[in-house]
Design a protein around this motif. Structure first.
Motif, PDB file in Angstrom:
ATOM      1  N   LEU A  71       5.871   7.748  -5.159  1.00  0.00           N
ATOM      2  CA  LEU A  71       5.057   7.757  -4.428  1.00  0.00           C
ATOM      3  C   LEU A  71       4.630   9.327  -3.765  1.00  0.00           C
ATOM      4  O   LEU A  71       3.306   9.476  -3.338  1.00  0.00           O
ATOM      5  CB  LEU A  71       5.527   6.852  -2.531  1.00  0.00           C
ATOM      6  CG  LEU A  71       5.916   5.821  -3.100  1.00  0.00           C
ATOM      7  CD1 LEU A  71       6.569   5.021  -1.436  1.00  0.00           C
ATOM      8  CD2 LEU A  71       4.729   4.613  -2.542  1.00  0.00           C
ATOM      9  N   SER A  72       4.953  10.161  -3.560  1.00  0.00           N
ATOM     10  CA  SER A  72       4.302  11.498  -3.391  1.00  0.00           C
ATOM     11  C   SER A  72       3.690  11.965  -4.299  1.00  0.00           C
ATOM     12  O   SER A  72       2.406  12.599  -4.475  1.00  0.00           O
ATOM     13  CB  SER A  72       5.159  12.439  -2.318  1.00  0.00           C
ATOM     14  OG  SER A  72       6.098  13.114  -3.516  1.00  0.00           O
ATOM     15  N   GLN A  73       4.214  11.753  -5.585  1.00  0.00           N
ATOM     16  CA  GLN A  73       3.189  12.266  -6.651  1.00  0.00           C
ATOM     17  C   GLN A  73       2.282  11.352  -6.710  1.00  0.00           C
ATOM     18  O   GLN A  73       0.709  11.777  -7.427  1.00  0.00           O
ATOM     19  CB  GLN A  73       4.100  11.946  -8.120  1.00  0.00           C
ATOM     20  CG  GLN A  73       4.964  12.878  -7.962  1.00  0.00           C
ATOM     21  CD  GLN A  73       5.914  12.549  -9.187  1.00  0.00           C
ATOM     22  OE1 GLN A  73       6.604  11.826  -9.914  1.00  0.00           O
ATOM     23  NE2 GLN A  73       6.226  14.083 -10.326  1.00  0.00           N
ATOM     24  N   SER A  74       2.040   9.877  -6.214  1.00  0.00           N
ATOM     25  CA  SER A  74       0.962   8.734  -6.935  1.00  0.00           C
ATOM     26  C   SER A  74      -0.348   9.162  -6.129  1.00  0.00           C
ATOM     27  O   SER A  74      -0.836   9.450  -6.013  1.00  0.00           O
ATOM     28  CB  SER A  74       1.329   7.345  -6.776  1.00  0.00           C
ATOM     29  OG  SER A  74       0.330   6.614  -6.852  1.00  0.00           O
ATOM     30  N   ILE A  75       0.119  10.106  -4.090  1.00  0.00           N
ATOM     31  CA  ILE A  75      -0.685  10.324  -3.662  1.00  0.00           C
ATOM     32  C   ILE A  75      -1.310  11.452  -3.954  1.00  0.00           C
ATOM     33  O   ILE A  75      -2.498  11.671  -3.485  1.00  0.00           O
ATOM     34  CB  ILE A  75       0.115  10.061  -2.260  1.00  0.00           C
ATOM     35  CG1 ILE A  75       0.349   8.846  -1.919  1.00  0.00           C
ATOM     36  CG2 ILE A  75      -0.631  10.706  -0.987  1.00  0.00           C
ATOM     37  CD1 ILE A  75       1.783   8.972  -0.893  1.00  0.00           C
ATOM     38  N   LEU A  76      -0.414  12.215  -4.297  1.00  0.00           N
ATOM     39  CA  LEU A  76      -1.081  13.974  -5.054  1.00  0.00           C
ATOM     40  C   LEU A  76      -2.175  13.618  -5.989  1.00  0.00           C
ATOM     41  O   LEU A  76      -3.036  14.139  -5.721  1.00  0.00           O
ATOM     42  CB  LEU A  76       0.470  15.170  -5.341  1.00  0.00           C
ATOM     43  CG  LEU A  76       0.577  15.428  -4.234  1.00  0.00           C
ATOM     44  CD1 LEU A  76       1.458  16.667  -4.775  1.00  0.00           C
ATOM     45  CD2 LEU A  76      -0.062  16.556  -3.353  1.00  0.00           C
ATOM     46  N   LYS A  77      -2.002  13.210  -6.664  1.00  0.00           N
ATOM     47  CA  LYS A  77      -2.821  12.602  -7.723  1.00  0.00           C
ATOM     48  C   LYS A  77      -4.018  11.828  -7.632  1.00  0.00           C
ATOM     49  O   LYS A  77      -5.317  11.565  -7.441  1.00  0.00           O
ATOM     50  CB  LYS A  77      -2.534  11.702  -8.807  1.00  0.00           C
ATOM     51  CG  LYS A  77      -2.888  11.355  -9.798  1.00  0.00           C
ATOM     52  CD  LYS A  77      -2.098  10.596 -11.243  1.00  0.00           C
ATOM     53  CE  LYS A  77      -2.994  10.188 -12.200  1.00  0.00           C
ATOM     54  NZ  LYS A  77      -4.301  10.697 -12.642  1.00  0.00           N
ATOM     55  N   GLN A  78      -4.390  10.971  -6.653  1.00  0.00           N
ATOM     56  CA  GLN A  78      -4.739  10.172  -5.468  1.00  0.00           C
ATOM     57  C   GLN A  78      -6.049  10.843  -4.458  1.00  0.00           C
ATOM     58  O   GLN A  78      -6.735  10.740  -4.673  1.00  0.00           O
ATOM     59  CB  GLN A  78      -4.468   9.449  -5.639  1.00  0.00           C
ATOM     60  CG  GLN A  78      -4.573   7.565  -5.821  1.00  0.00           C
ATOM     61  CD  GLN A  78      -3.909   6.644  -5.346  1.00  0.00           C
ATOM     62  OE1 GLN A  78      -3.916   5.941  -4.081  1.00  0.00           O
ATOM     63  NE2 GLN A  78      -2.828   5.870  -5.794  1.00  0.00           N
ATOM     64  N   GLY A 112       1.000  -1.088   0.011  1.00  0.00           N
ATOM     65  CA  GLY A 112      -0.029  -0.375   0.063  1.00  0.00           C
ATOM     66  C   GLY A 112       1.129   1.556   0.252  1.00  0.00           C
ATOM     67  O   GLY A 112       1.807   1.170   0.546  1.00  0.00           O
ATOM     68  N   GLU A 113       0.505   2.653  -0.370  1.00  0.00           N
ATOM     69  CA  GLU A 113       1.230   3.121  -0.933  1.00  0.00           C
ATOM     70  C   GLU A 113       1.676   4.003   0.429  1.00  0.00           C
ATOM     71  O   GLU A 113       2.512   4.070   0.618  1.00  0.00           O
ATOM     72  CB  GLU A 113       0.361   4.116  -1.853  1.00  0.00           C
ATOM     73  CG  GLU A 113       0.751   3.854  -3.443  1.00  0.00           C
ATOM     74  CD  GLU A 113       0.187   4.864  -4.093  1.00  0.00           C
ATOM     75  OE1 GLU A 113      -0.778   5.679  -3.904  1.00  0.00           O
ATOM     76  OE2 GLU A 113       0.789   5.253  -5.507  1.00  0.00           O
ATOM     77  N   LYS A 114       0.852   4.160   1.519  1.00  0.00           N
ATOM     78  CA  LYS A 114       1.427   5.550   2.789  1.00  0.00           C
ATOM     79  C   LYS A 114       1.640   4.460   3.263  1.00  0.00           C
ATOM     80  O   LYS A 114       2.335   4.720   4.014  1.00  0.00           O
ATOM     81  CB  LYS A 114      -0.181   5.374   3.091  1.00  0.00           C
ATOM     82  CG  LYS A 114      -0.364   5.736   4.416  1.00  0.00           C
ATOM     83  CD  LYS A 114      -1.923   6.514   5.024  1.00  0.00           C
ATOM     84  CE  LYS A 114      -0.871   6.970   6.804  1.00  0.00           C
ATOM     85  NZ  LYS A 114      -2.979   7.748   7.187  1.00  0.00           N
ATOM     86  N   LYS A 115       1.822   2.871   3.509  1.00  0.00           N
ATOM     87  CA  LYS A 115       2.188   2.235   4.963  1.00  0.00           C
ATOM     88  C   LYS A 115       4.036   1.773   3.586  1.00  0.00           C
ATOM     89  O   LYS A 115       4.941   2.202   4.392  1.00  0.00           O
ATOM     90  CB  LYS A 115       2.084   0.852   4.423  1.00  0.00           C
ATOM     91  CG  LYS A 115       2.462   0.071   5.850  1.00  0.00           C
ATOM     92  CD  LYS A 115       1.836  -1.696   5.349  1.00  0.00           C
ATOM     93  CE  LYS A 115       2.650  -2.513   6.604  1.00  0.00           C
ATOM     94  NZ  LYS A 115       1.595  -3.253   6.744  1.00  0.00           N
ATOM     95  N   LEU A 116       4.438   2.485   2.579  1.00  0.00           N
ATOM     96  CA  LEU A 116       5.017   2.413   1.799  1.00  0.00           C
ATOM     97  C   LEU A 116       6.404   3.404   1.998  1.00  0.00           C
ATOM     98  O   LEU A 116       6.992   3.534   2.341  1.00  0.00           O
ATOM     99  CB  LEU A 116       5.055   1.784   0.370  1.00  0.00           C
ATOM    100  CG  LEU A 116       6.494   2.083  -0.456  1.00  0.00           C
ATOM    101  CD1 LEU A 116       7.216   0.719   0.232  1.00  0.00           C
ATOM    102  CD2 LEU A 116       6.151   1.995  -2.080  1.00  0.00           C
ATOM    103  N   LEU A 117       4.957   4.203   2.056  1.00  0.00           N
ATOM    104  CA  LEU A 117       5.794   5.854   2.239  1.00  0.00           C
ATOM    105  C   LEU A 117       6.486   5.940   3.910  1.00  0.00           C
ATOM    106  O   LEU A 117       7.186   6.571   4.107  1.00  0.00           O
ATOM    107  CB  LEU A 117       4.716   6.939   1.646  1.00  0.00           C
ATOM    108  CG  LEU A 117       5.081   8.391   2.171  1.00  0.00           C
ATOM    109  CD1 LEU A 117       6.486   8.596   0.514  1.00  0.00           C
ATOM    110  CD2 LEU A 117       4.009   9.313   1.869  1.00  0.00           C
TER     111      LEU A 117
END
Length: 188
Positions: free
Chosen positions: A125-132, A80-85
């Motif tokens: 990850l930061s870009q992906s989280i922003l996009k989502q 998961g993105e948040k956990k990986l971040l």
């Protein structure tokens, strides 16, 4: 309602915190890529390295980052993105602190490999989280604000590195990551 839909309904304050968090983690990675350059001459005597050997401090970081970057998608789906971040930010901070305590070139190179491996995923990850986290009509604005931090970090890196090494110790170019990382983890 999907997780994506719930993210898009966050308040403006929550969205601001998302931008701050992902900008801090991205700044960590970008700043660290440039801040070390100025400290290399100061690191040479402390690590008993000559001019050719000290370049491994830079090379090890870049190589580890290049190896791990393509694996970001795989680990993102797995954890998961948040956990990986959170894992990458924490790993980056810990490895940064350990780099500041390194006493040999070998220690430094190994720790810089760890730092590069953990730092590799921070930008995508930061870009992906922003996009989502933002609807399509707000993504450009969010990315522009995030981009300001990304553009400032490489410019500040050598200047900040020079000030730190001139007035303190080269070890502080690694310790400087701690407050930025704590802000990112606290707001995340």
């Amino acid at each position: 309602m999907s997780q994506h839909d719930s993210l898009l309904k966050e308040s403006p304050q929550q969205k601001a915190w998302i931008i701050i968090t992902v900008m801090c983690v991205a700044i960590l990675e970008v700043l660290d890529s440039t801040i070390i350059n100025v400290a290399l001459p100061h690191m040479m005597p402390a690590l008993s390295a000559n001019q050719e050997e000290i370049t491994w401090v830079l090379t090890s970081y870049v190589v580890a980052s290049a190896v791990m970057l393509p694996l970001t998608g795989f680990f993102s789906k797995l954890l998961g993105e948040k956990k990986l971040l959170l894992i990458c930010t924490t790993g980056f901070m810990v490895s940064s602190q350990l780099c500041g305590t390194a006493n040999t070139l070998t220690e430094m190179v190994v720790l810089r490999c760890l730092q590069g491996a953990f730092g590799a995923a921070l930008i995508p990850l930061s870009q992906s989280i922003l996009k989502q986290s933002f609807p399509a009509e707000e993504q450009g604005k969010a990315m522009a604000i995030w981009g300001l931090g990304i553009m400032v970090a490489p410019v500040l890196g050598p200047t900040l590195g020079g000030i730190i090494t001139e007035h303190s110790s080269w070890r502080w170019v690694f310790y400087i990551n701690l407050p930025v990382g704590v802000i990112a983890l606290d707001t995340g």
